[in-house]
Write a protein that holds these residues in place. Structure first.
Motif, PDB file in Angstrom:
ATOM      1  N   GLN A 167       0.824  -1.195   0.000  1.00 58.81           N
ATOM      2  CA  GLN A 167       0.000   0.000   0.000  1.00 58.81           C
ATOM      3  C   GLN A 167       0.864   1.253   0.000  1.00 58.81           C
ATOM      4  O   GLN A 167       2.083   1.187   0.160  1.00 58.81           O
ATOM      5  CB  GLN A 167      -0.935  -0.004   1.220  1.00 58.81           C
ATOM      6  CG  GLN A 167      -1.894  -1.184   1.245  1.00 58.81           C
ATOM      7  CD  GLN A 167      -2.921  -1.045   2.341  1.00 58.81           C
ATOM      8  OE1 GLN A 167      -3.161   0.039   2.858  1.00 58.81           O
ATOM      9  NE2 GLN A 167      -3.549  -2.160   2.701  1.00 58.81           N
ATOM     10  N   ASN A 168       0.197   2.397  -0.162  1.00 60.72           N
ATOM     11  CA  ASN A 168       0.900   3.676  -0.193  1.00 60.72           C
ATOM     12  C   ASN A 168       1.054   4.201   1.232  1.00 60.72           C
ATOM     13  O   ASN A 168       0.227   4.947   1.735  1.00 60.72           O
ATOM     14  CB  ASN A 168       0.131   4.680  -1.058  1.00 60.72           C
ATOM     15  CG  ASN A 168       0.866   6.004  -1.173  1.00 60.72           C
ATOM     16  OD1 ASN A 168       2.074   6.076  -0.953  1.00 60.72           O
ATOM     17  ND2 ASN A 168       0.140   7.056  -1.511  1.00 60.72           N
ATOM     18  N   CYS A 169       2.123   3.790   1.899  1.00 62.07           N
ATOM     19  CA  CYS A 169       2.349   4.162   3.301  1.00 62.07           C
ATOM     20  C   CYS A 169       3.088   5.498   3.408  1.00 62.07           C
ATOM     21  O   CYS A 169       3.769   5.919   2.472  1.00 62.07           O
ATOM     22  CB  CYS A 169       3.177   3.090   4.010  1.00 62.07           C
ATOM     23  SG  CYS A 169       2.274   1.595   4.394  1.00 62.07           S
ATOM     24  N   ASN A 170       2.952   6.107   4.574  1.00 62.46           N
ATOM     25  CA  ASN A 170       3.759   7.270   4.911  1.00 62.46           C
ATOM     26  C   ASN A 170       5.136   6.758   5.333  1.00 62.46           C
ATOM     27  O   ASN A 170       5.304   6.209   6.419  1.00 62.46           O
ATOM     28  CB  ASN A 170       3.090   8.052   6.049  1.00 62.46           C
ATOM     29  CG  ASN A 170       3.847   9.320   6.392  1.00 62.46           C
ATOM     30  OD1 ASN A 170       5.068   9.381   6.314  1.00 62.46           O
ATOM     31  ND2 ASN A 170       3.114  10.347   6.774  1.00 62.46           N
ATOM     32  N   ALA A 171       6.125   6.932   4.475  1.00 62.24           N
ATOM     33  CA  ALA A 171       7.451   6.351   4.721  1.00 62.24           C
ATOM     34  C   ALA A 171       8.082   6.903   5.997  1.00 62.24           C
ATOM     35  O   ALA A 171       8.724   6.166   6.751  1.00 62.24           O
ATOM     36  CB  ALA A 171       8.367   6.610   3.522  1.00 62.24           C
ATOM     37  N   ALA A 172       7.902   8.199   6.263  1.00 62.91           N
ATOM     38  CA  ALA A 172       8.498   8.791   7.458  1.00 62.91           C
ATOM     39  C   ALA A 172       7.928   8.153   8.724  1.00 62.91           C
ATOM     40  O   ALA A 172       8.657   7.881   9.682  1.00 62.91           O
ATOM     41  CB  ALA A 172       8.263  10.301   7.474  1.00 62.91           C
ATOM     42  N   SER A 173       6.601   7.902   8.733  1.00 64.71           N
ATOM     43  CA  SER A 173       5.981   7.263   9.901  1.00 64.71           C
ATOM     44  C   SER A 173       6.522   5.858  10.121  1.00 64.71           C
ATOM     45  O   SER A 173       6.767   5.448  11.257  1.00 64.71           O
ATOM     46  CB  SER A 173       4.459   7.206   9.723  1.00 64.71           C
ATOM     47  OG  SER A 173       3.906   8.496   9.676  1.00 64.71           O
ATOM     48  N   ILE A 174       6.723   5.132   9.035  1.00 65.56           N
ATOM     49  CA  ILE A 174       7.240   3.759   9.141  1.00 65.56           C
ATOM     50  C   ILE A 174       8.673   3.781   9.687  1.00 65.56           C
ATOM     51  O   ILE A 174       9.033   2.982  10.568  1.00 65.56           O
ATOM     52  CB  ILE A 174       7.192   3.057   7.775  1.00 65.56           C
ATOM     53  CG1 ILE A 174       5.738   2.806   7.361  1.00 65.56           C
ATOM     54  CG2 ILE A 174       7.960   1.744   7.809  1.00 65.56           C
ATOM     55  CD1 ILE A 174       4.998   1.828   8.223  1.00 65.56           C
ATOM     56  N   ILE A 175       9.517   4.692   9.178  1.00 63.24           N
ATOM     57  CA  ILE A 175      10.903   4.774   9.636  1.00 63.24           C
ATOM     58  C   ILE A 175      10.953   5.131  11.118  1.00 63.24           C
ATOM     59  O   ILE A 175      11.722   4.552  11.899  1.00 63.24           O
ATOM     60  CB  ILE A 175      11.697   5.796   8.800  1.00 63.24           C
ATOM     61  CG1 ILE A 175      11.767   5.366   7.333  1.00 63.24           C
ATOM     62  CG2 ILE A 175      13.093   5.982   9.369  1.00 63.24           C
ATOM     63  CD1 ILE A 175      12.475   4.066   7.084  1.00 63.24           C
TER      64      ILE A 175
END
Length: 428
Positions: free
Chosen positions: A76-84
């Motif tokens: 899915q199109n995740c918020n990369a900053a939130s995942i990191i």
């Protein structure tokens, strides 16, 4: 976060899966092998150092800690900053439980690791990541659960980072304003790169559910209040707050209002990309007396006000790799030759502002001819130091108020310290 994570992998340094948790069933364990193949391909491309890899409909976001890769795969199109950020919080939680996160600690504690991952992420969405709250109901041998109990109320409360019913005989708050100075300068004294990275580190020992309010000499806030900002206000960049800070309140009137976690945490980090004058400047002069002897003269000068004093100063000066028979003299402190680092280490315990000290070192060079008798020009001079009661940015804590319904008196303690970060002075 727009999308959800599909799976979380913890991989060894050679790509072997140590722990993995499937959240949505749309990726397989084989994705780890595909990710590691892509990672190896990236190593050959110095321009591609980003923590996000895309391959055939799957996005991999990862960080590395010691010899462990933490990676989340998603379709899915995740918020990369939130995942990191979530992956960094996973590291913090595992370090709280295992002291250090590495392959061996994961193998020894994989059952607890799976329990933690189940609580920290549900169906691909991050839940709560406060280690102290998790340790209330996920126990190890060091913290055995006495009786069967339900998860603490903090898990479902709006304030998920603090337990209720905390009591202290003496209520205190310790606030450390710590700034690291990063400088890269050439031999002419010109600053190539400079920045100040700061953090407000807190330790709270407060009873109940206190409301804290912190005021800084922030230019935007002082101007909004109609106060004079001449020489006292600062402009903060790249501000990052702990989750306890009420962001809407800060955006409205620049007030830092929060209910603090119990114990130690970083309330705020910031950066100032202003031109910083080197606090300690080092000059070198090299003399060649013959084909096999070299003399190095070093002058260290403190360029801050006399009322401040730098402590634990350490100057690392590169020397030729085959230098022998060192003869070193200093006007202050002690200097030693460290052949394993091809460097001279000059240590000064106390370096007051406005002072200048000298060091002279003589070496024999048995295998180097005169034309090559110079220190390795690629290695810069590195400086380490700490200056208590001093900040480069001029940040000031104007007030720290603690309000609690029982109206107890709390003692706030504030101190300032500046230290060297990546502080390098080139020889040429």
């Amino acid at each position: 976060m727009a999308g959800a994570a599909s799976a979380l992998f913890l991989l060894g340094i050679k790509g072997r899966v140590l722990v993995w948790r499937d959240f949505r069933g749309d990726v397989s364990a084989g994705q780890a092998e595909k990710f590691f193949t892509k990672l190896i391909e990236k190593e050959g491309d110095p321009e591609s150092q980003d923590p996000v890899v895309y391959d055939n409909g799957v996005t991999y976001m990862f960080i590395q800690h010691n010899n462990v890769f933490l990676m989340i795969a998603t379709r899915q199109n995740c918020n990369a900053a939130s995942i990191i950020i979530f992956l960094h919080r996973v590291v913090d939680v595992f370090k709280h439980y295992f002291e250090e996160l590495e392959e061996e600690s994961l193998r020894d504690n994989f059952v607890v690791a799976y329990e933690l991952l189940d609580e920290m992420m549900d169906f691909g969405y991050p839940q709560y990541t406060e280690a102290k709250i998790l340790s209330e109901f996920i126990k190890t041998d060091a913290y055995r659960m006495e009786v069967n109990q339900r998860p603490p109320m903090a898990v479902t409360n709006a304030v998920s980072w603090r337990m209720e019913g905390i009591r202290y005989k003496k209520n205190e708050v310790f606030l450390d304003v710590v700034e690291s100075v990063n400088i890269l300068a050439n031999s002419n004294g010109q600053i190539i790169r400079s920045e100040v990275v700061g953090a407000l580190k807190m330790r709270t020992y407060l009873s109940g559910m206190p409301e804290c309010k912190l005021g800084l000499n922030d230019r935007v806030l002082l101007e909004a209040q109609g106060r004079s900002t001449k020489g006292k206000a600062i402009d903060l960049d790249d501000i990052k707050f702990h989750q306890c800070v009420r962001l809407t309140r800060f955006e409205n009137d620049r007030t830092i209002s929060f209910v603090p976690p119990d114990g130690s945490f970083d309330l705020m980090t910031y950066r100032l990309s202003t031109q910083v004058k080197p606090l300690i400047w080092v000059e070198t002069q090299i003399e060649r007396h013959s084909r096999s002897r070299i003399e190095i003269m070093v002058k260290a000068r403190s360029q801050f006000k006399e009322r401040s004093t730098a402590t634990n100063v350490e100057i690392e000066l590169p020397v030729p790799s085959d230098a022998t028979n060192p003869n070193i003299r200093t006007s202050m402190g002690s200097a030693t030759y460290a052949p394993e680092h091809d460097a001279l280490l000059w240590k000064i315990k106390s370096f007051p502002g406005g002072k200048e000290y000298l060091m002279r070192a003589e070496f024999s060079l048995p295998s180097v001819i005169a034309e090559d008798a110079l220190p390795d020009r690629k290695a810069p001079i590195r400086v380490k130091f700490e200056i208590p009661y001093f900040t480069v940015s001029g940040i000031q804590v104007r007030y720290l108020k603690i309000i609690e319904k029982s109206a107890y008196q709390a003692l706030p303690w504030v101190r300032y310290i500046t230290m060297a970060g990546e502080y390098e002075l080139r020889l040429i």
